[in-house]
Design an enzyme around this catalytic site. Structure first.
Site, mmCIF file in Angstrom:
data_model
loop_
_atom_site.group_PDB
_atom_site.id
_atom_site.type_symbol
_atom_site.label_atom_id
_atom_site.label_comp_id
_atom_site.label_asym_id
_atom_site.label_seq_id
_atom_site.Cartn_x
_atom_site.Cartn_y
_atom_site.Cartn_z
ATOM 1 C CD GLU A 1 -2.723 1.052 2.339
ATOM 2 O OE1 GLU A 1 -2.841 2.165 3.251
ATOM 3 O OE2 GLU A 1 -3.358 0.114 2.748
ATOM 4 C CB CYS B 1 -1.170 7.174 1.408
ATOM 5 S SG CYS B 1 -2.518 6.484 2.087
#
Length: 478
Positions: A252, A286
């Site tokens: 991720e 993010c």
């Protein structure tokens, strides 16, 4: 915050060679703790401990695994105020971000607890009526999970809760910037909840030593799954190591996230949503939006609204009530922020708010217009309180620009017509899209992950359960 040791086999121990490294607060500048720096020998000890605990934990009743996960969730929330303070000191997070971390981490543990009674197999037909075929799923083994500093508690829970629920054991390697919040905090809650010794282990390491430590861990055959949440360059290197050992991995990674404001969107609401999407946790998320695409005829209006919102945010000490934006994590992050703004200016961008200056680690939320396609900001993840608003010709132009990126983590589409928003969202090449919501946000039961340079694999829900389990087929002949 007290000095931090390694957690191996249920015991807190110093690094075998006695090495430590300092952790400094971005909030106060003070030295918070000396933290043990693990070496390959410590890595081997952690794998041995996790592997030794695997048999008993993997055969523990799902009822007991569920009880421990639920109790850990309760403990996190019972001690929430002290956790908020620790997060603020270690990462510079304001109270609201700390609250989100604790409560969402607890939600991840509770969701994982609900999955403990997931069916473990299916019956399949055979051409021979005397034969019964069964497909079974069981825990994979030792899981290595590497956790970043920016949303440390919730991301640690996302990475390991379902792994534990499925019967795996875990080695947590938290960021050296937040070893307590990204590792020890969750491990302590699970341990107090009754997790047996060795089921979760925490290895911290000093900056510059992680590569050797991680390579040692992945090389051990007992490590059967790898989870990395962090930057794309580091994720690429870890994926190469995992690939060399044929160890399944979830990556991720970073994002270059975009919000599309369609021509029928409510611009006032869009500005409110963009303030959250671009500036939450100083943009160090993010999922943060750092590009906004808007039809040219609405460009000036939206830019003015977003600029006003940015200028109204309070930047300062995150311990002070009413502070919206705390410090960046360190000097490197502050330098990156200033460089991106300076480069954008050199390529013709107009600065409407902020300006790329920092007061120590404090950075004013910055809004840019007319960012050239050759500017670094057009391609690089900002990871700071920085957003660029771009005028577009029409919807097709917006979609083409949204997809003109090597990243593909998350996006947002704002429209008065939800069906239209969904139709546009389906054409954007990312792992997730919010329709009429900010790009920052997810839920523990929903698969999350990216495509392209934003990684591969999914955490959350049934997809994560499958990742953390192995499949075995039994042919039962009559």
């Amino acid at each position: 915050m007290s000095d931090q040791l390694l957690l191996i086999g249920g015991k807190y121990v110093p690094a075998r060679d006695g090495q430590v490294f300092p952790v400094t607060s971005p909030t106060t500048g003070e030295r918070l703790a000396d933290v043990a720096s693990a070496d390959p020998a410590d890595a081997d000890a952690a794998v041995t401990a996790a592997h030794a605990a695997f048999h008993d934990w993997s055969t523990t009743s799902y009822v007991e695994r569920r009880r421990i996960l639920l109790r850990a969730a309760d403990l996190l929330e019972e001690h929430a105020p002290e956790h908020y303070d620790a997060l603020t000191l270690e990462t510079g997070a304001v109270r609201g971000w700390g609250e989100m971390n604790i409560h969402e981490a607890a939600a991840n543990l509770r969701e994982a607890a609900a999955l403990t009674s997931t069916p473990t197999g299916t019956l399949l037909p055979s051409h021979d009526p005397r034969t019964t075929n069964m497909s079974l799923r069981g825990p994979a083994g030792v899981v290595l999970a590497m956790i970043p500093w920016n949303a440390p508690v919730v991301l640690a829970a996302r990475a390991v809760a379902i792994a534990l629920a499925a019967g795996n054991t875990v080695i947590l390697r938290p960021s050296e910037l937040a070893p307590h919040s990204a590792g020890h905090l969750l491990a302590a809650a699970l341990t107090r909840a009754g997790l047996p010794d060795g089921v979760i282990n925490v290895l911290t390491c000093s900056p510059g030593t992680s590569r050797e430590l991680v390579a040692t861990l992945i090389a051990r055959t007992e490590v059967r799954r790898v989870v990395f949440i962090g930057s794309t360059p580091v994720g690429r290197a870890i994926a190469q190591v995992a690939g060399a050992h044929l160890t399944p991995a979830v990556m991720e990674l970073g994002g270059k996230n975009v919000t599309l404001v369609l021509d029928d969107a409510d611009l006032d609401r869009a500005a409110d949503l963009l303030t959250v999407a671009a500036f939450a946790n100083s943009g160090q998320v993010c999922m943060s939006t750092d590009r906004v695409l808007v039809p040219r005829r609405h460009y000036d209006h939206l830019l003015a609204r977003v600029t006003a919102k940015a200028q109204a945010l309070t930047v300062g000490d995150p311990r002070t009530p009413g502070t919206d934006i705390g410090p960046l994590i360190n000097r490197r992050a502050a330098t990156h922020f200033r460089e991106l703004v300076a480069d954008a200016r050199e390529h013709g961008a107009t600065v409407l708010a902020g300006g790329g200056h920092t007061d120590g680690l404090l950075a004013r939320p910055t809004v840019l217009g007319n960012v050239g396609r050759t500017a670094r900001l057009a391609r690089e993840e900002a990871f700071s309180p920085l957003v660029a608003v771009e005028p577009c010709q029409d919807e097709a132009d917006m979609i083409q620009r949204a997809n003109d990126s090597d990243y593909g983590l998350i996006a947002s589409v704002l429209s008065a017509d939800a069906d239209r928003g969904v139709a546009v969202a389906r054409r954007i090449h990312v792992g997730a899209v919010h329709i009429n919501g900010p790009s920052v946000g997810d839920e523990p039961h929903v698969p999350f992950g990216g495509v392209g340079l934003s990684g591969f694999g999914r955490l959350g829900g049934a997809e994560a359960w499958h990742f953390f389990t192995e499949q075995k087929t039994l042919y039962c002949h009559g």
